[in-house]
Design a protein around this motif. Structure first.
Motif, PDB file in Angstrom:
ATOM      1  N   MET A 121       0.815  -1.205   0.000  1.00 16.10           N
ATOM      2  CA  MET A 121       0.000   0.000   0.000  1.00 16.10           C
ATOM      3  C   MET A 121       0.857   1.267   0.000  1.00 16.10           C
ATOM      4  N   VAL A 122       1.990   1.228   0.719  1.00 16.10           N
ATOM      5  CA  VAL A 122       2.847   2.407   0.829  1.00 16.10           C
ATOM      6  C   VAL A 122       4.087   2.316  -0.066  1.00 16.10           C
ATOM      7  N   GLY A 123       4.095   1.355  -0.980  1.00 16.93           N
ATOM      8  CA  GLY A 123       5.190   1.249  -1.940  1.00 16.93           C
ATOM      9  C   GLY A 123       6.500   0.770  -1.351  1.00 16.93           C
ATOM     10  N   MET A 124       6.441  -0.109  -0.339  1.00 20.62           N
ATOM     11  CA  MET A 124       7.651  -0.562   0.339  1.00 20.62           C
ATOM     12  C   MET A 124       7.896  -2.062   0.187  1.00 20.62           C
ATOM     13  N   PRO A 153      -7.463   0.373  11.643  1.00 17.29           N
ATOM     14  CA  PRO A 153      -8.154   1.125  12.702  1.00 17.29           C
ATOM     15  C   PRO A 153      -9.376   1.881  12.190  1.00 17.29           C
ATOM     16  N   ASP A 154     -10.257   2.220  13.120  1.00 19.32           N
ATOM     17  CA  ASP A 154     -11.461   2.980  12.782  1.00 19.32           C
ATOM     18  C   ASP A 154     -11.168   4.471  12.648  1.00 19.32           C
ATOM     19  N   ILE A 155     -10.128   4.945  13.350  1.00 22.30           N
ATOM     20  CA  ILE A 155      -9.713   6.343  13.224  1.00 22.30           C
ATOM     21  C   ILE A 155      -8.195   6.384  13.189  1.00 22.30           C
ATOM     22  N   ILE A 156      -7.663   7.244  12.322  1.00 22.44           N
ATOM     23  CA  ILE A 156      -6.226   7.334  12.130  1.00 22.44           C
ATOM     24  C   ILE A 156      -5.802   8.782  12.346  1.00 22.44           C
ATOM     25  N   PHE A 157      -4.917   9.010  13.307  1.00 17.33           N
ATOM     26  CA  PHE A 157      -4.346  10.324  13.554  1.00 17.33           C
ATOM     27  C   PHE A 157      -2.999  10.407  12.840  1.00 17.33           C
ATOM     28  N   LEU A 158      -2.878  11.351  11.912  1.00 13.64           N
ATOM     29  CA  LEU A 158      -1.658  11.504  11.134  1.00 13.64           C
ATOM     30  C   LEU A 158      -1.091  12.897  11.372  1.00 13.64           C
ATOM     31  N   ASP A 159       0.112  12.957  11.947  1.00 15.08           N
ATOM     32  CA  ASP A 159       0.768  14.226  12.247  1.00 15.08           C
ATOM     33  C   ASP A 159       1.904  14.424  11.252  1.00 15.08           C
ATOM     34  N   GLU A 160       1.718  15.333  10.307  1.00 13.92           N
ATOM     35  CA  GLU A 160       2.685  15.615   9.238  1.00 13.92           C
ATOM     36  C   GLU A 160       3.059  14.333   8.481  1.00 13.92           C
ATOM     37  N   PRO A 161       2.094  13.654   7.874  1.00 15.98           N
ATOM     38  CA  PRO A 161       2.382  12.359   7.236  1.00 15.98           C
ATOM     39  C   PRO A 161       3.230  12.449   5.969  1.00 15.98           C
ATOM     40  N   PRO A 167       7.250  14.404  -4.308  1.00 15.61           N
ATOM     41  CA  PRO A 167       5.883  14.538  -4.846  1.00 15.61           C
ATOM     42  C   PRO A 167       5.176  13.211  -5.064  1.00 15.61           C
ATOM     43  N   MET A 168       5.897  12.184  -5.519  1.00 12.11           N
ATOM     44  CA  MET A 168       5.260  10.882  -5.709  1.00 12.11           C
ATOM     45  C   MET A 168       4.835  10.288  -4.369  1.00 12.11           C
ATOM     46  N   GLY A 169       5.671  10.485  -3.352  1.00 11.80           N
ATOM     47  CA  GLY A 169       5.320   9.994  -2.027  1.00 11.80           C
ATOM     48  C   GLY A 169       4.113  10.712  -1.459  1.00 11.80           C
ATOM     49  N   ARG A 170       4.027  12.021  -1.689  1.00  6.28           N
ATOM     50  CA  ARG A 170       2.867  12.776  -1.193  1.00  6.28           C
ATOM     51  C   ARG A 170       1.595  12.331  -1.898  1.00  6.28           C
ATOM     52  N   ARG A 171       1.715  12.024  -3.175  1.00  5.32           N
ATOM     53  CA  ARG A 171       0.534  11.524  -3.894  1.00  5.32           C
ATOM     54  C   ARG A 171       0.113  10.165  -3.346  1.00  5.32           C
ATOM     55  N   MET A 172       1.083   9.328  -3.003  1.00  2.00           N
ATOM     56  CA  MET A 172       0.770   8.036  -2.412  1.00  2.00           C
ATOM     57  C   MET A 172       0.010   8.211  -1.114  1.00  2.00           C
ATOM     58  N   VAL A 173       0.463   9.158  -0.269  1.00  2.00           N
ATOM     59  CA  VAL A 173      -0.213   9.400   1.001  1.00  2.00           C
ATOM     60  C   VAL A 173      -1.650   9.839   0.767  1.00  2.00           C
ATOM     61  N   ARG A 174      -1.855  10.719  -0.207  1.00  2.00           N
ATOM     62  CA  ARG A 174      -3.229  11.153  -0.515  1.00  2.00           C
ATOM     63  C   ARG A 174      -4.096   9.963  -0.911  1.00  2.00           C
ATOM     64  N   ASP A 175      -3.559   9.096  -1.755  1.00  2.00           N
ATOM     65  CA  ASP A 175      -4.323   7.932  -2.208  1.00  2.00           C
ATOM     66  C   ASP A 175      -4.651   6.997  -1.044  1.00  2.00           C
ATOM     67  N   VAL A 176      -3.679   6.799  -0.161  1.00  2.00           N
ATOM     68  CA  VAL A 176      -3.894   5.924   0.996  1.00  2.00           C
ATOM     69  C   VAL A 176      -4.956   6.515   1.918  1.00  2.00           C
ATOM     70  N   LEU A 194      -0.510  23.156   3.214  1.00  2.00           N
ATOM     71  CA  LEU A 194      -1.914  23.500   2.989  1.00  2.00           C
ATOM     72  C   LEU A 194      -2.408  23.038   1.637  1.00  2.00           C
ATOM     73  N   SER A 195      -1.515  22.985   0.651  1.00  2.00           N
ATOM     74  CA  SER A 195      -1.934  22.505  -0.669  1.00  2.00           C
ATOM     75  C   SER A 195      -2.362  21.041  -0.603  1.00  2.00           C
ATOM     76  N   GLU A 196      -1.696  20.248   0.252  1.00  2.00           N
ATOM     77  CA  GLU A 196      -2.075  18.847   0.428  1.00  2.00           C
ATOM     78  C   GLU A 196      -3.414  18.741   1.166  1.00  2.00           C
ATOM     79  N   ILE A 197      -3.571  19.554   2.187  1.00  2.00           N
ATOM     80  CA  ILE A 197      -4.830  19.568   2.940  1.00  2.00           C
ATOM     81  C   ILE A 197      -5.989  19.925   2.015  1.00  2.00           C
ATOM     82  N   GLU A 198      -5.764  20.908   1.165  1.00  6.65           N
ATOM     83  CA  GLU A 198      -6.833  21.436   0.311  1.00  6.65           C
ATOM     84  C   GLU A 198      -7.370  20.389  -0.652  1.00  6.65           C
ATOM     85  N   VAL A 199      -6.488  19.508  -1.160  1.00  7.80           N
ATOM     86  CA  VAL A 199      -6.932  18.506  -2.131  1.00  7.80           C
ATOM     87  C   VAL A 199      -7.279  17.181  -1.473  1.00  7.80           C
ATOM     88  N   THR A 200      -7.080  17.065  -0.159  1.00 11.66           N
ATOM     89  CA  THR A 200      -7.295  15.785   0.511  1.00 11.66           C
ATOM     90  C   THR A 200      -8.489  15.792   1.459  1.00 11.66           C
TER      91      THR A 200
END
Length: 306
Positions: A121-124, A153-161, A167-176, A194-200
């Protein structure tokens, strides 16, 4: 079962006389991606730690998945990726995930079966049996996300994921993150990008001095938040331009273009009717949505150091 994954009412934390969180009141719906935004020192990290039961509140109350914060019986239903984390670097990626799966209450067999799924899922996957001491920052970040998801989990807390990711890694995080929402999980996301927050995110809350300063539903039409408007028109009289002050500010006239900040997109029909009634010929109206960065700056102001 409550419709909210997170609820807080005047949640407060004071450290040695210094107020870190003044009075946090918010509600996060189940199955949404929720952005938690604010400048440095706004109390975001302390708030998350209280929600996770890692820091005891000074006052107020909070609930996660319907249970009081700190309830150990729901911890196996929570995933967490902290901003700063350290893993046992003598383990390989699979061993680490199996360990975290076991810590979350999974059986050894289930954790071993699940580990390859989240690594993929995370490309590893190519690094499944590589020891962590040879990992880059981005690889650690991907693995950190995987450990937060190993037990579904039912809820996931992500702090600066997306910290340390290209850029490819950030896109992966958005997809996940979106995939987690699609399976019904709630994602509580803290990020300075904020650009990541805005599209996610579906919805965001702006935190200032430990309180919610504003909330915004990003899933609504962008036009609903439009403020900057360009109108191309001819035969626009001086009186017509002056009359626009009823609905706008910062007006600039450049040739046949009028540029201004409207109160909201709701007033655009009135503006158009006003100009037409004044004899103007309108060729084009272009409202531009306000960026999340603009809303952030307008709501919480400049960053500050403590």
């Amino acid at each position: 079962m409550t419709d909210f994954a997170v609820e807080t009412r005047q949640l407060r934390k004071v450290f040695n006389g210094r107020t870190a969180v003044k009075g946090l009141s918010l509600s996060v719906k189940r199955g949404e991606i929720f952005g938690f935004l604010g400048p440095n020192g706004a109390g975001k990290s302390t708030s998350i730690k209280m929600l996770l039961g890692l820091v005891r509140p000074t006052g107020g109350e909070g609930f996660v998945l319907g249970a009081p914060i700190g309830d150990v019986n729901i911890r196996h239903r929570i995933g967490f990726l902290p901003e700063d984390f350290r893993f046992y670097d003598w383990l390989n990626a699979t061993e680490l995930l199996v360990l975290h799966g076991r810590l979350a209450g999974m059986t050894d067999d289930r954790a071993k079966k699940r580990a390859p799924e989240v690594l993929d899922m995370v490309g590893m996957t190519p690094h499944a049996h590589r020891r962590l001491r040879g990992f880059s920052k981005g690889m650690h970040q991907r693995l950190g996300l995987a450990q937060a998801l190993i037990h579904e989990p039912d809820i996931i807390f992500l702090d600066e994921p997306t910290s340390g990711l290209d850029p490819m890694g950030r896109r992966m995080v958005r997809d996940v993150i979106r995939a987690q929402r699609d399976r019904g999980a709630t994602v509580f996301l803290n990020s300075h990008l904020l650009s990541e927050i805005e599209v996610t995110c579906d919805r965001v809350a702006f935190i200032k001095e430990g309180e919610v300063a504003a909330e915004q539903n990003l899933a609504e039409s962008a036009l609903a938040n439009a403020r900057r408007v360009t109108i191309r028109a001819s035969n626009v009289s001086a009186d017509a331009v002056a009359g626009l002050s009823r609905w706008s500010s910062g007006l600039v006239q450049e040739g046949d273009e009028l540029l201004f900040d409207a109160e909201s997109s709701a007033v655009l029909p009135e503006i158009v009717r006003h100009l037409v009634a004044a004899g103007a010929d309108i060729f084009h109206v272009s409202p531009q949505p306000t960026s999340l960065e603009e809303v952030f700056m307008r709501t919480v102001g400049e960053d500050r150091a403590l």
